[in-house]
Design an enzyme around this catalytic site. Structure first.
Site, PDB file in Angstrom:
ATOM      1  N   ASP A  86      62.038  65.136  80.963  1.00  0.00           N
ATOM      2  CA  ASP A  86      61.370  65.813  82.081  1.00  0.00           C
ATOM      3  C   ASP A  86      59.845  65.663  82.064  1.00  0.00           C
ATOM      4  O   ASP A  86      59.164  66.133  82.979  1.00  0.00           O
ATOM      5  CB  ASP A  86      61.702  67.315  82.080  1.00  0.00           C
ATOM      6  CG  ASP A  86      63.121  67.589  82.583  1.00  0.00           C
ATOM      7  OD1 ASP A  86      63.700  66.699  83.232  1.00  0.00           O
ATOM      8  OD2 ASP A  86      63.633  68.686  82.308  1.00  0.00           O
ATOM      9  N   ALA A  92      61.801  73.674  82.190  1.00  0.00           N
ATOM     10  CA  ALA A  92      60.979  72.593  81.627  1.00  0.00           C
ATOM     11  C   ALA A  92      59.638  73.060  81.066  1.00  0.00           C
ATOM     12  O   ALA A  92      58.641  72.336  81.139  1.00  0.00           O
ATOM     13  CB  ALA A  92      60.771  71.480  82.654  1.00  0.00           C
ATOM     14  N   LYS A 106      59.251  73.979  86.598  1.00  0.00           N
ATOM     15  CA  LYS A 106      59.928  73.281  87.708  1.00  0.00           C
ATOM     16  C   LYS A 106      61.276  73.947  87.958  1.00  0.00           C
ATOM     17  O   LYS A 106      61.850  74.600  87.077  1.00  0.00           O
ATOM     18  CB  LYS A 106      60.125  71.795  87.405  1.00  0.00           C
ATOM     19  CG  LYS A 106      61.006  71.465  86.183  1.00  0.00           C
ATOM     20  CD  LYS A 106      62.496  71.395  86.454  1.00  0.00           C
ATOM     21  CE  LYS A 106      63.282  71.155  85.159  1.00  0.00           C
ATOM     22  NZ  LYS A 106      64.634  71.622  85.132  1.00  0.00           N
ATOM     23  N   SER A 130      56.484  70.624  80.405  1.00  0.00           N
ATOM     24  CA  SER A 130      55.272  70.821  81.194  1.00  0.00           C
ATOM     25  C   SER A 130      54.061  71.006  80.276  1.00  0.00           C
ATOM     26  O   SER A 130      52.964  70.521  80.584  1.00  0.00           O
ATOM     27  CB  SER A 130      55.440  72.027  82.124  1.00  0.00           C
ATOM     28  OG  SER A 130      54.440  72.002  83.103  1.00  0.00           O
TER      29      SER A 130
HETATM   30  P1  ATP Z   1      64.403  71.573  80.377  1.00  0.00           P
HETATM   31  O1  ATP Z   1      64.494  72.286  81.694  1.00  0.00           O
HETATM   32  O2  ATP Z   1      63.429  70.398  80.388  1.00  0.00           O
HETATM   33  O3  ATP Z   1      65.737  71.215  79.774  1.00  0.00           O
HETATM   34  P2  ATP Z   1      64.062  74.081  79.023  1.00  0.00           P
HETATM   35  O4  ATP Z   1      63.290  74.939  79.958  1.00  0.00           O
HETATM   36  O5  ATP Z   1      65.540  74.267  79.019  1.00  0.00           O
HETATM   37  O6  ATP Z   1      63.701  72.564  79.321  1.00  0.00           O
HETATM   38  P3  ATP Z   1      62.086  74.474  76.966  1.00  0.00           P
HETATM   39  O7  ATP Z   1      61.518  75.810  77.310  1.00  0.00           O
HETATM   40  O8  ATP Z   1      61.267  73.287  77.282  1.00  0.00           O
HETATM   41  O9  ATP Z   1      63.559  74.302  77.558  1.00  0.00           O
HETATM   42  O10 ATP Z   1      62.420  74.541  75.381  1.00  0.00           O
HETATM   43  C1  ATP Z   1      63.421  73.797  74.783  1.00  0.00           C
HETATM   44  C2  ATP Z   1      63.210  73.781  73.269  1.00  0.00           C
HETATM   45  O11 ATP Z   1      61.994  73.119  72.955  1.00  0.00           O
HETATM   46  C3  ATP Z   1      63.140  75.166  72.635  1.00  0.00           C
HETATM   47  O12 ATP Z   1      64.129  75.247  71.655  1.00  0.00           O
HETATM   48  C4  ATP Z   1      61.754  75.252  71.997  1.00  0.00           C
HETATM   49  O13 ATP Z   1      61.782  75.806  70.703  1.00  0.00           O
HETATM   50  C5  ATP Z   1      61.276  73.804  71.920  1.00  0.00           C
HETATM   51  N1  ATP Z   1      59.836  73.688  72.208  1.00  0.00           N
HETATM   52  C6  ATP Z   1      58.989  72.876  71.587  1.00  0.00           C
HETATM   53  N2  ATP Z   1      57.747  72.976  72.089  1.00  0.00           N
HETATM   54  C7  ATP Z   1      57.812  73.872  73.092  1.00  0.00           C
HETATM   55  C8  ATP Z   1      56.840  74.398  73.998  1.00  0.00           C
HETATM   56  N3  ATP Z   1      55.555  74.024  73.978  1.00  0.00           N
HETATM   57  N4  ATP Z   1      57.289  75.301  74.915  1.00  0.00           N
HETATM   58  C9  ATP Z   1      58.584  75.646  74.957  1.00  0.00           C
HETATM   59  N5  ATP Z   1      59.519  75.203  74.112  1.00  0.00           N
HETATM   60  C10 ATP Z   1      59.152  74.314  73.178  1.00  0.00           C
END
Ligand code: ATP
Length: 289
Positions: free
Chosen positions: A136, A100, A10, A104
């Site tokens: 999210d 996210a 997203k 997702s």
């Molecule tokens: P948001 O935009 O919701 O804040 P983000 O894109 O900043 O999310 P993510 O990629 O969702 O962040 O990852 C955040 C943390 O979650 C990372 O430190 C990662 O190690 C952990 N994590 C746990 N499971 C997953 C997964 N399936 N995919 C990605 N990260 C994951």
């Protein structure tokens, strides 16, 4: 039985943080929309009463810390399921990027297990469960375009934006959402006009959408990682119609209406950022299970 689910990233067309609540969470107002950069989630029914997560990505854990694992555990407990699942995650969304990806994946597991374990819950019920995993996840259960309020779990569907290109660029740093919120001073930060963004979507007015992209968290992440501003400048110079950091960053996106400019923006970032993607907005919601 094997079920495949797409887990799209997203972007935040707007992100406002209103105040910090007594429960420690922040009250937010976010206009979010899904784009066609997606993880691929494969769910395989296993008779052994076990949840197994497999991913080739070195950036995500393969155990109970994975949000996909947590989603499966929650489904299992909530619906008293005695069967198991093997979850394979093909990770295409950059991690800790403001897109996210983890949320997702968790949402795709909720939707997918609803089929694999033949639970027949509706999307609203899955979105409610998702809120227990992360702020999210509820939005990601539906996808499409929506206003998210509360701590992100109160979802109101919005019309999809007019079709356009989105260029995503992520610098080599990862950002902790928690750190960004801790450093935010709500009173001094910039705040979007969420109503104006919603109106722009209702009117399918691309110029007004571009004029109203805004993110309260951008200033904090930019101070931590000046690369964010450099990326924004490069995108603007190459002809983007709008540029903004997504979520808590550090990924920056450009909205581009003209085909001819998309490649120019991509090229201007390719040598500068390790990850650059040209994608389309998906806009519409998941079809109900
Ligand atoms: P948001 O935009 O919701 O804040 P983000 O894109 O900043 O999310 P993510 O990629 O969702 O962040 O990852 C955040 C943390 O979650 C990372 O430190 C990662 O190690 C952990 N994590 C746990 N499971 C997953 C997964 N399936 N995919 C990605 N990260 C994951």
């Amino acid at each position: 039985m094997v079920v495949l689910e797409k887990a799209p990233a997203k972007i935040n067309l707007s992100l406002d943080v209103l105040h910090k609540r007594t429960d420690g969470f922040h009250e937010v107002e976010m206009v979010m929309t899904t784009v066609d950069l997606a993880d691929r989630i494969e769910l395989k029914l296993i008779e052994r009463n076990q949840i197994k997560v497999v991913s080739e990505s070195r950036f995500v854990p393969n155990d109970e810390r994975n949000l996909a694992y947590r989603a499966a555990k929650l489904m299992k407990e909530h619906f008293s399921i005695k069967k198991g699942v093997r979850i394979f995650i093909e990770k295409n969304i950059p991690v800790a990027a403001g897109l996210a990806g983890g949320s997702s994946d968790a949402a795709a597991v909720l939707r997918g297990l609803n089929k694999v374990w033949e639970i027949h819950a509706d999307l609203d019920e899955l979105a409610e469960l998702g809120a227990r995993i992360g702020s999210d996840v509820s939005f990601c259960v539906y996808g499409g375009t929506a206003l998210a309020r509360g701590r992100g779990e109160k979802i109101t569907a919005l019309p999809s934006p007019p079709p356009c290109w989105v260029v995503l660029a992520k610098p080599s740093v990862g950002v902790s959402t928690q750190t960004v919120y801790q450093k935010l001073n709500v009173n001094k930060a910039e705040h979007p006009d969420t109503e104006a963004m919603i109106k722009a979507l209702e009117n399918k007015n691309f110029e007004a959408i571009c004029a109203n992209v805004s993110n309260t968290l951008e200033g904090v992440t930019t101070r931590l990682h000046p690369e964010v501003n450099q990326i924004k400048e490069k995108m603007r110079d190459a002809g983007a119609d709008a540029v903004l950091m997504s979520g808590s960053g550090p990924t920056v996106f450009a909205l581009v209406s003209q085909d001819a400019r998309v490649q120019r923006i991509y090229n201007s970032l390719k040598g500068f950022c390790p990850e650059v993607h040209i994608v389309r907005m998906l806009g519409n919601r998941e079809t109900p299970c």
